[in-house]
Design a protein around this motif. Structure first.
Motif, short mmCIF file in Angstrom:
data_model
loop_
_atom_site.label_atom_id
_atom_site.label_comp_id
_atom_site.label_asym_id
_atom_site.label_seq_id
_atom_site.Cartn_x
_atom_site.Cartn_y
_atom_site.Cartn_z
N VAL A 280 45.68 29.47 38.84
CA VAL A 280 44.35 29.14 38.34
C VAL A 280 43.79 30.29 37.51
N ALA A 281 43.96 31.51 37.98
CA ALA A 281 43.44 32.66 37.23
C ALA A 281 44.08 32.77 35.86
N LYS A 282 45.37 32.47 35.77
CA LYS A 282 46.06 32.58 34.48
C LYS A 282 45.65 31.46 33.54
N SER A 283 45.59 30.23 34.04
CA SER A 283 45.21 29.11 33.18
C SER A 283 43.74 29.19 32.78
N SER B 239 38.09 29.95 29.75
CA SER B 239 36.96 30.86 29.59
C SER B 239 36.72 31.20 28.12
N GLU B 240 37.80 31.31 27.33
CA GLU B 240 37.64 31.59 25.91
C GLU B 240 36.98 30.41 25.20
N GLU B 241 37.42 29.21 25.53
CA GLU B 241 36.83 28.02 24.92
C GLU B 241 35.36 27.87 25.31
N GLY C 267 33.09 28.54 38.00
CA GLY C 267 32.96 27.46 38.96
C GLY C 267 34.02 26.39 38.77
N ALA C 268 34.40 26.13 37.53
CA ALA C 268 35.46 25.17 37.25
C ALA C 268 36.79 25.66 37.82
N ALA C 269 37.04 26.96 37.71
CA ALA C 269 38.27 27.53 38.26
C ALA C 269 38.27 27.42 39.79
N ASN C 270 37.13 27.70 40.41
CA ASN C 270 37.03 27.59 41.86
C ASN C 270 37.34 26.18 42.34
N LYS D 12 39.85 49.10 53.46
CA LYS D 12 38.50 48.94 54.02
C LYS D 12 38.21 47.51 54.47
N GLY D 13 39.21 46.65 54.36
CA GLY D 13 39.05 45.32 54.93
C GLY D 13 39.00 44.17 53.96
N ALA D 14 39.20 44.42 52.67
CA ALA D 14 39.19 43.35 51.68
C ALA D 14 40.44 43.45 50.81
N THR D 15 41.11 42.33 50.61
CA THR D 15 42.33 42.30 49.82
C THR D 15 42.10 41.48 48.55
N VAL D 16 42.49 42.03 47.41
CA VAL D 16 42.36 41.33 46.14
C VAL D 16 43.67 40.59 45.87
N ILE D 17 43.59 39.25 45.77
CA ILE D 17 44.80 38.44 45.58
C ILE D 17 44.94 37.94 44.15
N GLY D 18 43.99 38.29 43.29
CA GLY D 18 44.07 37.87 41.90
C GLY D 18 42.88 38.39 41.11
N ILE D 19 42.94 38.22 39.79
CA ILE D 19 41.86 38.62 38.90
C ILE D 19 41.47 37.40 38.07
N LEU D 20 40.24 36.92 38.27
CA LEU D 20 39.75 35.77 37.54
C LEU D 20 38.92 36.24 36.35
N PRO D 21 39.41 36.06 35.12
CA PRO D 21 38.68 36.52 33.95
C PRO D 21 37.50 35.62 33.64
N PHE D 22 36.52 36.17 32.95
CA PHE D 22 35.37 35.37 32.55
C PHE D 22 35.12 35.59 31.07
N ASP D 23 34.26 36.53 30.74
CA ASP D 23 33.88 36.79 29.35
C ASP D 23 33.23 38.16 29.33
N TYR D 24 32.99 38.66 28.14
CA TYR D 24 32.23 39.91 28.07
C TYR D 24 30.80 39.68 28.54
N LEU D 25 30.26 40.68 29.24
CA LEU D 25 28.83 40.68 29.52
C LEU D 25 28.15 41.11 28.23
N VAL D 26 27.55 40.15 27.54
CA VAL D 26 26.99 40.46 26.22
C VAL D 26 25.48 40.61 26.33
N PRO D 27 24.91 41.58 25.61
CA PRO D 27 23.48 41.84 25.71
C PRO D 27 22.64 40.80 24.97
N GLY D 28 21.58 40.38 25.64
CA GLY D 28 20.61 39.48 25.03
C GLY D 28 19.22 40.02 25.26
#
Length: 325
Positions: free
Chosen positions: A260-263, A268-270, A39-42, A133-149
């Motif tokens: 934004v995706a790169k910065s 996301s790591e912090e 959300g901060a990246a958005n 199919k009608g959708a274009t990807v203009i970037g990859i926004l990283p997040f974190d691992y989906l970790v099990p809880g």
């Protein structure tokens, strides 16, 4: 005669006048709260785009699934009922089956390997079929691992998953849970809180900060930081809308998304590190998966790679091997 010439001159002037600047509104629905790290990246993206376009572009957010969620959001993008979203990758594999390559267990065992795949334009090849199919990807926004809880069970060994009702995400992740003898449960993000409270699920896979933002640490008492599923958001736009944009505005949007995706990698790591500290402070037992444990889990889930090879294709599977080592 002078009057005619004057009128002609005015007509030529009007004809030569530049067109009025294009005004663009980007409807940007997301499933998650803007309080979590993406959300901060958005919001950073919104600020940059609106400033650089001198107000010619307005970005309107619809957070927390308030407009669309899950597969309905995918369809909204395809129809053009929304121009842009950052929706977690698993939902796009229903539209582009080859993109499930990123969901394979331990596809990216380190964040550095994931970042390298982005920089090598691996994901341009992964999401090539979405554009058709009608959708274009203009970037990859990283997040974190989906970790099990989990509510009660510490997940140290693969056998610890047996019998647990676990919220899965996408066919590949569900297949992995089945290999571990868990009971996969498919529910949308917005349904997680009541599912935990009512005991519909014993555990789930989500990024670390989601546990604290949504107060799930009150029920989830064990978290294992395991790098078996990298959560990221293909930054996706409606293709027809994207191609019809004023090139100048399209460049502003593309540049902002890339920056934004790169910065966001550092952010996301912090946020992940802070969330782990917050979980520990809340009394949650946090287990960091060791390299030996990771190897055991990789062996226990490796057959999932074989199961999905025909869907993904040997070319992408071979390329992924480079990043998964």
């Amino acid at each position: 005669m002078k009057t005619i010439l004057a009128l002609a001159a005015v007509g030529m002037t009007l004809y030569a006048a530049p067109a009025v600047s294009q005004e663009v509104t980007i409807r940007f629905p997301v499933e998650y709260s803007l309080e979590i790290t993406p959300g901060a990246a958005n919001q950073e993206f919104k600020k940059i785009v609106e400033e650089r376009s001198d107000g010619r572009i307005e970005v309107k957010f619809f957070p927390s699934g308030s407009l669309y969620r899950g597969l309905d959001l995918v369809q909204a993008i395809l129809r053009g009922d929304a121009e842009m979203t950052t929706l977690i990758s698993a939902y796009w594999s229903a539209l582009a089956p080859r993109s499930a390559v990123s969901e394979l267990p331990y596809a990216f065992p380190t964040k550095e390997s994931f970042y390298k795949a982005i920089d090598d334009k691996f994901f341009e090849r992964v999401y090539a079929e979405t554009e058709e199919k009608g959708a274009t990807v203009i970037g990859i926004l990283p997040f974190d691992y989906l970790v099990p809880g989990t509510r009660e069970t510490a997940l140290i060994n693969p056998e610890d998953m047996a019998g647990l009702k676990f919220r899965g995400l996408g066919k590949v992740n569900l297949a992995m849970l089945q290999k571990l003898n868990a009971q996969p449960v498919s529910i949308n993000f917005g349904e997680i809180s009541p599912a935990i409270q009512q005991g519909v699920i014993d555990g789930l896979n989500v990024p670390t900060d989601s546990y604290t933002v949504y107060k799930w640490e009150e029920s989830i008492r064990h978290v294992t930081y395991a790098p078996y599923y990298m959560a990221f958001y293909p930054w996706t736009v409606n293709t027809a809308w994207w191609n019809g944009l004023d090139p100048e505005l399209r460049e502003i949007i593309q540049t902002a998304a890339t920056e934004v995706a790169k910065s966001h990698r550092k952010r996301s790591e912090e946020a992940s590190d802070k969330a782990l500290d917050d979980l520990r402070a809340a009394g949650v037992a946090v287990h960091m998966q060791s390299e030996a444990e990771r190897d055991n889990w990789m062996k226990a889930t490796r057959s999932v790679w074989t199961e999905f090879e025909s869907q993904i294709g040997t070319d992408l599977m071979t390329e992924l091997e480079f990043y998964s080592k």
